[in-house]
Motif scaffolding. Structure first.
Motif, PDB file in Angstrom:
ATOM      1  N   ALA A  49       0.808  -1.221   0.000  1.00 39.17           N
ATOM      2  CA  ALA A  49       0.000   0.000   0.000  1.00 39.17           C
ATOM      3  C   ALA A  49       0.843   1.274   0.000  1.00 39.17           C
ATOM      4  N   THR A  50       1.988   1.253   0.657  1.00 39.80           N
ATOM      5  CA  THR A  50       2.784   2.479   0.767  1.00 39.80           C
ATOM      6  C   THR A  50       4.075   2.420  -0.053  1.00 39.80           C
ATOM      7  N   ASP A  51       4.159   1.488  -0.978  1.00 43.54           N
ATOM      8  CA  ASP A  51       5.364   1.331  -1.784  1.00 43.54           C
ATOM      9  C   ASP A  51       5.499   2.489  -2.770  1.00 43.54           C
ATOM     10  N   SER A  52       6.615   3.211  -2.719  1.00 46.31           N
ATOM     11  CA  SER A  52       6.816   4.380  -3.580  1.00 46.31           C
ATOM     12  C   SER A  52       7.685   4.087  -4.792  1.00 46.31           C
ATOM     13  N   GLU A  53       8.079   2.835  -4.985  1.00 44.72           N
ATOM     14  CA  GLU A  53       8.928   2.496  -6.121  1.00 44.72           C
ATOM     15  C   GLU A  53       8.117   2.462  -7.423  1.00 44.72           C
ATOM     16  N   GLU A  54       8.825   2.564  -8.538  1.00 41.96           N
ATOM     17  CA  GLU A  54       8.163   2.410  -9.843  1.00 41.96           C
ATOM     18  C   GLU A  54       7.806   0.941 -10.034  1.00 41.96           C
ATOM     19  N   LYS A  55       6.612   0.690 -10.582  1.00 40.33           N
ATOM     20  CA  LYS A  55       6.133  -0.685 -10.678  1.00 40.33           C
ATOM     21  C   LYS A  55       5.411  -0.939 -12.001  1.00 40.33           C
ATOM     22  N   ASP A  56       5.377  -2.203 -12.399  1.00 47.93           N
ATOM     23  CA  ASP A  56       4.491  -2.649 -13.467  1.00 47.93           C
ATOM     24  C   ASP A  56       3.865  -3.967 -13.029  1.00 47.93           C
ATOM     25  N   TYR A  57       2.704  -4.286 -13.625  1.00 50.86           N
ATOM     26  CA  TYR A  57       1.916  -5.413 -13.153  1.00 50.86           C
ATOM     27  C   TYR A  57       1.551  -6.361 -14.292  1.00 50.86           C
ATOM     28  N   ALA A  58       1.349  -7.617 -13.926  1.00 55.00           N
ATOM     29  CA  ALA A  58       0.731  -8.597 -14.816  1.00 55.00           C
ATOM     30  C   ALA A  58      -0.101  -9.517 -13.950  1.00 55.00           C
ATOM     31  N   TRP A  59      -1.224  -9.998 -14.477  1.00 49.16           N
ATOM     32  CA  TRP A  59      -2.117 -10.813 -13.654  1.00 49.16           C
ATOM     33  C   TRP A  59      -2.624 -12.014 -14.438  1.00 49.16           C
ATOM     34  N   GLY A  60      -2.869 -13.103 -13.714  1.00 47.62           N
ATOM     35  CA  GLY A  60      -3.386 -14.323 -14.308  1.00 47.62           C
ATOM     36  C   GLY A  60      -3.466 -15.404 -13.249  1.00 47.62           C
ATOM     37  N   ASP A  61      -4.119 -16.500 -13.589  1.00 44.45           N
ATOM     38  CA  ASP A  61      -4.246 -17.623 -12.656  1.00 44.45           C
ATOM     39  C   ASP A  61      -2.994 -18.482 -12.766  1.00 44.45           C
ATOM     40  N   LEU A  62      -2.021 -18.208 -11.933  1.00 47.06           N
ATOM     41  CA  LEU A  62      -0.716 -18.853 -12.035  1.00 47.06           C
ATOM     42  C   LEU A  62      -0.701 -20.274 -11.502  1.00 47.06           C
ATOM     43  N   ASP A  63      -1.534 -20.553 -10.484  1.00 48.19           N
ATOM     44  CA  ASP A  63      -1.500 -21.863  -9.842  1.00 48.19           C
ATOM     45  C   ASP A  63      -2.726 -22.714 -10.144  1.00 48.19           C
ATOM     46  N   HIS A  64      -3.555 -22.265 -11.103  1.00 50.27           N
ATOM     47  CA  HIS A  64      -4.744 -23.022 -11.546  1.00 50.27           C
ATOM     48  C   HIS A  64      -5.725 -23.313 -10.415  1.00 50.27           C
ATOM     49  N   ASP A  65      -5.885 -22.344  -9.509  1.00 48.04           N
ATOM     50  CA  ASP A  65      -6.862 -22.553  -8.442  1.00 48.04           C
ATOM     51  C   ASP A  65      -8.154 -21.771  -8.692  1.00 48.04           C
ATOM     52  N   GLY A  66      -8.249 -21.143  -9.866  1.00 48.30           N
ATOM     53  CA  GLY A  66      -9.499 -20.493 -10.249  1.00 48.30           C
ATOM     54  C   GLY A  66      -9.596 -19.025  -9.937  1.00 48.30           C
ATOM     55  N   ASP A  67      -8.540 -18.418  -9.369  1.00 46.55           N
ATOM     56  CA  ASP A  67      -8.588 -16.975  -9.104  1.00 46.55           C
ATOM     57  C   ASP A  67      -7.341 -16.301  -9.655  1.00 46.55           C
ATOM     58  N   ILE A  68      -7.360 -14.981  -9.675  1.00 46.95           N
ATOM     59  CA  ILE A  68      -6.326 -14.191 -10.324  1.00 46.95           C
ATOM     60  C   ILE A  68      -5.220 -13.807  -9.346  1.00 46.95           C
ATOM     61  N   ASP A  69      -3.983 -14.143  -9.725  1.00 46.73           N
ATOM     62  CA  ASP A  69      -2.801 -13.780  -8.945  1.00 46.73           C
ATOM     63  C   ASP A  69      -2.142 -12.551  -9.580  1.00 46.73           C
ATOM     64  N   LEU A  70      -1.193 -11.948  -8.866  1.00 40.63           N
ATOM     65  CA  LEU A  70      -0.625 -10.680  -9.292  1.00 40.63           C
ATOM     66  C   LEU A  70       0.901 -10.725  -9.240  1.00 40.63           C
ATOM     67  N   VAL A  71       1.530 -10.346 -10.356  1.00 40.34           N
ATOM     68  CA  VAL A  71       2.982 -10.247 -10.433  1.00 40.34           C
ATOM     69  C   VAL A  71       3.356  -8.765 -10.495  1.00 40.34           C
ATOM     70  N   VAL A  72       4.279  -8.333  -9.645  1.00 37.07           N
ATOM     71  CA  VAL A  72       4.686  -6.929  -9.585  1.00 37.07           C
ATOM     72  C   VAL A  72       6.204  -6.838  -9.752  1.00 37.07           C
ATOM     73  N   VAL A  73       6.653  -6.102 -10.786  1.00 36.13           N
ATOM     74  CA  VAL A  73       8.085  -5.825 -10.928  1.00 36.13           C
ATOM     75  C   VAL A  73       8.334  -4.396 -10.467  1.00 36.13           C
ATOM     76  N   ARG A  74       9.480  -4.173  -9.821  1.00 32.32           N
ATOM     77  CA  ARG A  74       9.747  -2.907  -9.151  1.00 32.32           C
ATOM     78  C   ARG A  74      11.146  -2.413  -9.496  1.00 32.32           C
ATOM     79  N   LYS A  75      11.315  -1.105  -9.528  1.00 37.15           N
ATOM     80  CA  LYS A  75      12.613  -0.477  -9.713  1.00 37.15           C
ATOM     81  C   LYS A  75      12.589   0.902  -9.085  1.00 37.15           C
ATOM     82  N   GLN A  76      13.751   1.495  -8.966  1.00 36.89           N
ATOM     83  CA  GLN A  76      13.809   2.882  -8.513  1.00 36.89           C
ATOM     84  C   GLN A  76      13.124   3.755  -9.567  1.00 36.89           C
TER      85      GLN A  76
END
Length: 299
Positions: A49-76
């Motif tokens: 919630a308070t992360d001030s770094e630059e980020k990009d996101y990708a989402w998908g059901d990574l573990d096949h459990d039927g819901d959407i997971d979230l991948v976040v890459v971060r940099k200065q």
């Protein structure tokens, strides 16, 4: 007089659309959003919630459990060399006693420990690169000169699927990405099949030091740099490229490459020129190059 008539038509059309919009709102039900971050995240606040770094996101059901997971890459933030760790948020429903669904739990340590490496990733994409039915992760790094290729080059994290019904997470496999001519300053990555073999290829949009790269999938998730074989230097040139997608723009059944360039203030479409079929093998080629992509700049 013609200009005044055109403006009259535009104003009349706007009035009609406005009336239609207001009339539809009388019965329409609009979505209402409520900030439930504190209820749906189980992670250190500095990474959420308070992360001030630059980020990009990708989402998908990574573990096949039927819901959407979230991948976040971060940099200065901004154009810097500051590297940060990435985060894998797994959707665990009502995990750890939370009364609501969709709770995101930091699963980085358990499921993708290579994400703890400090990288300078600016973009991320999910794609099943080896066709095993499980989404893999591809990252696009920037400004990592002097770093080893495991940090300066794109990374492919392979989804290990399940063993005895238990999801195994991801493993970083450096051999899947070729050595590039110089250290890239990538800003974006797009995944999509441009060769027609049913496997996603990768297009990386660059700031301009290396120029864009088209990496071709051999069908098993290993990539070869065929940028200059399939595209011209004009197509690969980017004046501070910021984003890209692989999509069929003209409806001919083959995927094209679309990218945005900030300094040039234009979008460029590189149209796919597939090889002729046997039925049309006598049709003249538009180029002597290998089957590849032609381009049309849109200003």
């Amino acid at each position: 007089m013609l200009r005044r008539t055109m403006w009259t038509v535009r104003i009349a059309l706007l009035a009609v659309l406005t009336v239609a919009c207001w009339s539809s709102t009388a019965t329409a039900q609009f979505a209402k959003f409520v900030d439930e971050t504190s209820q749906r995240s189980v992670v250190a606040s500095s990474l959420f919630a308070t992360d001030s770094e630059e980020k990009d996101y990708a989402w998908g059901d990574l573990d096949h459990d039927g819901d959407i997971d979230l991948v976040v890459v971060r940099k200065q933030p901004f154009t810097t060399t500051g590297r940060r760790r990435n985060v894998l948020f797994m959707n665990e429903g009502t995990a750890q006693g939370h009364p609501v669904n969709g709770v995101l739990v930091d699963g980085t340590n358990q499921y993708i420990p290579a994400f703890l490496d400090l990288t300078n990733d600016r973009d991320v994409a999910l794609a099943d690169v080896d066709g095993d039915g499980w989404l893999d992760i591809v990252t696009a790094p920037t400004y990592s000169a002097g770093q080893p290729t495991t940090i300066s080059h794109p990374r492919v994290y392979m989804n290990q699927g399940e063993v005895a019904g238990v999801w195994q997470g991801f493993v970083y496999e450096p051999a899947r990405i070729p050595l590039l001519p110089v250290t890239p300053n990538f800003c974006a990555v797009a995944a999509g099949d441009v060769t027609g073999n049913g496997r996603p290829d990768l297009y990386f949009v660059d700031y301009g030091n290396l120029e864009d790269r088209l990496l071709i999938n051999d069908g098993n998730g290993f990539f070869t740099d065929e940028s200059l074989l399939r595209m011209t230097s004009t197509m690969l040139h980017s004046d501070f490229g910021t984003s890209g997608v692989i999509v069929d723009m003209n409806g001919d059944g083959t995927n094209d490459v679309v990218k945005d360039m900030a300094l040039a203030i234009l979008t460029r479409i590189s149209y796919n020129n597939p090889p002729p079929t046997k039925a049309s093998s006598t049709r003249p080629r538009s180029s002597t190059r290998a089957p590849g992509i032609s381009c049309l700049p849109l200003i």
